[in-house]
Design a protein around this motif. Sequence first.
Motif, PDB file in Angstrom:
ATOM      1  N   GLU A  47      45.897  87.150  40.810  1.00  0.00           N
ATOM      2  CA  GLU A  47      47.320  87.420  41.018  1.00  0.00           C
ATOM      3  C   GLU A  47      47.697  88.774  40.426  1.00  0.00           C
ATOM      4  O   GLU A  47      47.335  89.073  39.287  1.00  0.00           O
ATOM      5  N   PRO A  48      48.439  89.565  41.173  1.00  0.00           N
ATOM      6  CA  PRO A  48      48.877  90.862  40.642  1.00  0.00           C
ATOM      7  C   PRO A  48      49.983  90.686  39.604  1.00  0.00           C
ATOM      8  O   PRO A  48      50.675  89.670  39.573  1.00  0.00           O
ATOM      9  N   ALA A  49      50.142  91.707  38.767  1.00  0.00           N
ATOM     10  CA  ALA A  49      51.167  91.685  37.723  1.00  0.00           C
ATOM     11  C   ALA A  49      52.557  91.686  38.360  1.00  0.00           C
ATOM     12  O   ALA A  49      52.770  92.243  39.433  1.00  0.00           O
ATOM     13  N   LEU A  50      53.511  91.080  37.649  1.00  0.00           N
ATOM     14  CA  LEU A  50      54.845  90.871  38.194  1.00  0.00           C
ATOM     15  C   LEU A  50      55.881  91.098  37.100  1.00  0.00           C
ATOM     16  O   LEU A  50      55.714  90.623  35.983  1.00  0.00           O
ATOM     17  N   ASN A  51      56.937  91.838  37.421  1.00  0.00           N
ATOM     18  CA  ASN A  51      58.080  92.016  36.522  1.00  0.00           C
ATOM     19  C   ASN A  51      59.316  91.468  37.223  1.00  0.00           C
ATOM     20  O   ASN A  51      59.524  91.742  38.407  1.00  0.00           O
ATOM     21  N   ILE A  52      60.134  90.719  36.493  1.00  0.00           N
ATOM     22  CA  ILE A  52      61.389  90.208  37.042  1.00  0.00           C
ATOM     23  C   ILE A  52      62.516  90.629  36.112  1.00  0.00           C
ATOM     24  O   ILE A  52      62.470  90.352  34.910  1.00  0.00           O
ATOM     25  N   LYS A  53      63.510  91.320  36.683  1.00  0.00           N
ATOM     26  CA  LYS A  53      64.674  91.764  35.908  1.00  0.00           C
ATOM     27  C   LYS A  53      65.914  91.104  36.502  1.00  0.00           C
ATOM     28  O   LYS A  53      66.108  91.124  37.711  1.00  0.00           O
ATOM     29  N   GLU A  54      66.755  90.550  35.631  1.00  0.00           N
ATOM     30  CA  GLU A  54      67.982  89.911  36.088  1.00  0.00           C
ATOM     31  C   GLU A  54      69.184  90.736  35.673  1.00  0.00           C
ATOM     32  O   GLU A  54      69.238  91.279  34.569  1.00  0.00           O
ATOM     33  N   GLU A  56      73.748  91.006  36.591  1.00  0.00           N
ATOM     34  CA  GLU A  56      74.875  90.182  37.032  1.00  0.00           C
ATOM     35  C   GLU A  56      74.867  89.986  38.542  1.00  0.00           C
ATOM     36  O   GLU A  56      75.245  88.938  39.044  1.00  0.00           O
ATOM     37  N   LYS A  57      74.419  91.012  39.280  1.00  0.00           N
ATOM     38  CA  LYS A  57      74.447  90.963  40.741  1.00  0.00           C
ATOM     39  C   LYS A  57      73.250  90.255  41.356  1.00  0.00           C
ATOM     40  O   LYS A  57      73.317  89.794  42.482  1.00  0.00           O
ATOM     41  N   GLY A  58      72.122  90.230  40.634  1.00  0.00           N
ATOM     42  CA  GLY A  58      70.951  89.603  41.224  1.00  0.00           C
ATOM     43  C   GLY A  58      69.690  89.826  40.421  1.00  0.00           C
ATOM     44  O   GLY A  58      69.725  90.013  39.201  1.00  0.00           O
ATOM     45  N   PHE A  59      68.571  89.835  41.125  1.00  0.00           N
ATOM     46  CA  PHE A  59      67.269  90.008  40.507  1.00  0.00           C
ATOM     47  C   PHE A  59      66.544  91.167  41.173  1.00  0.00           C
ATOM     48  O   PHE A  59      66.717  91.418  42.361  1.00  0.00           O
ATOM     49  N   GLU A  60      65.701  91.838  40.395  1.00  0.00           N
ATOM     50  CA  GLU A  60      64.805  92.849  40.930  1.00  0.00           C
ATOM     51  C   GLU A  60      63.395  92.427  40.526  1.00  0.00           C
ATOM     52  O   GLU A  60      63.119  92.166  39.365  1.00  0.00           O
ATOM     53  N   ILE A  61      62.520  92.353  41.516  1.00  0.00           N
ATOM     54  CA  ILE A  61      61.138  91.944  41.278  1.00  0.00           C
ATOM     55  C   ILE A  61      60.225  93.107  41.630  1.00  0.00           C
ATOM     56  O   ILE A  61      60.368  93.708  42.691  1.00  0.00           O
TER      57      ILE A  61
END
Length: 154
Positions: A47-54, A56-61
């Motif tokens: 599995e490749p590395a993953l960053n998730i940022k939250e 107020e408007k949503g998420f960025e992956i």
Amino acid sequence: MDLTKFKKRHPSGLLSQDFFDLDNFFDDRMWKSGLMNADFWNGKTVEPALNIKESEKGFEIELAAPGFSKNDFNITIEDGCLNIAAEKERSEEELSEDFTRREFNYKAFKRSLQLPDSIREEEIKAEYNNGILNFRLLKKEAPQKRPPKVIEVG
């Protein structure tokens, strides 16, 4: 007093430790770095590395997937799950009177993320740039709370 760095010599006398440590190459680089991990050598995908940022408007992956092109990705949403798969195969052959050279390379991965109920699935955007697959997921507007309604017992 002068200090001089000790240079271990390979038994053949050709290689010094500073250039290439043949004695410890497989131990240090293969076992300790995880290259001899069973998943790496038995054909399973990694599995490749993953960053998730939250926000107020949503998420960025951000998903690290270098070496692929936009057409190599298959991205679907099914039952509230974001499924990301990529596959790339390359082969090359050179024929000559004296020899035949064949090279091939295959890489693939699959990754699934369960999406929260607060995401607008129909507005998910994906972009691939410089080896990073970016997703933008917008949140649904939170329903406004209504004041409690008082019901009188009759």
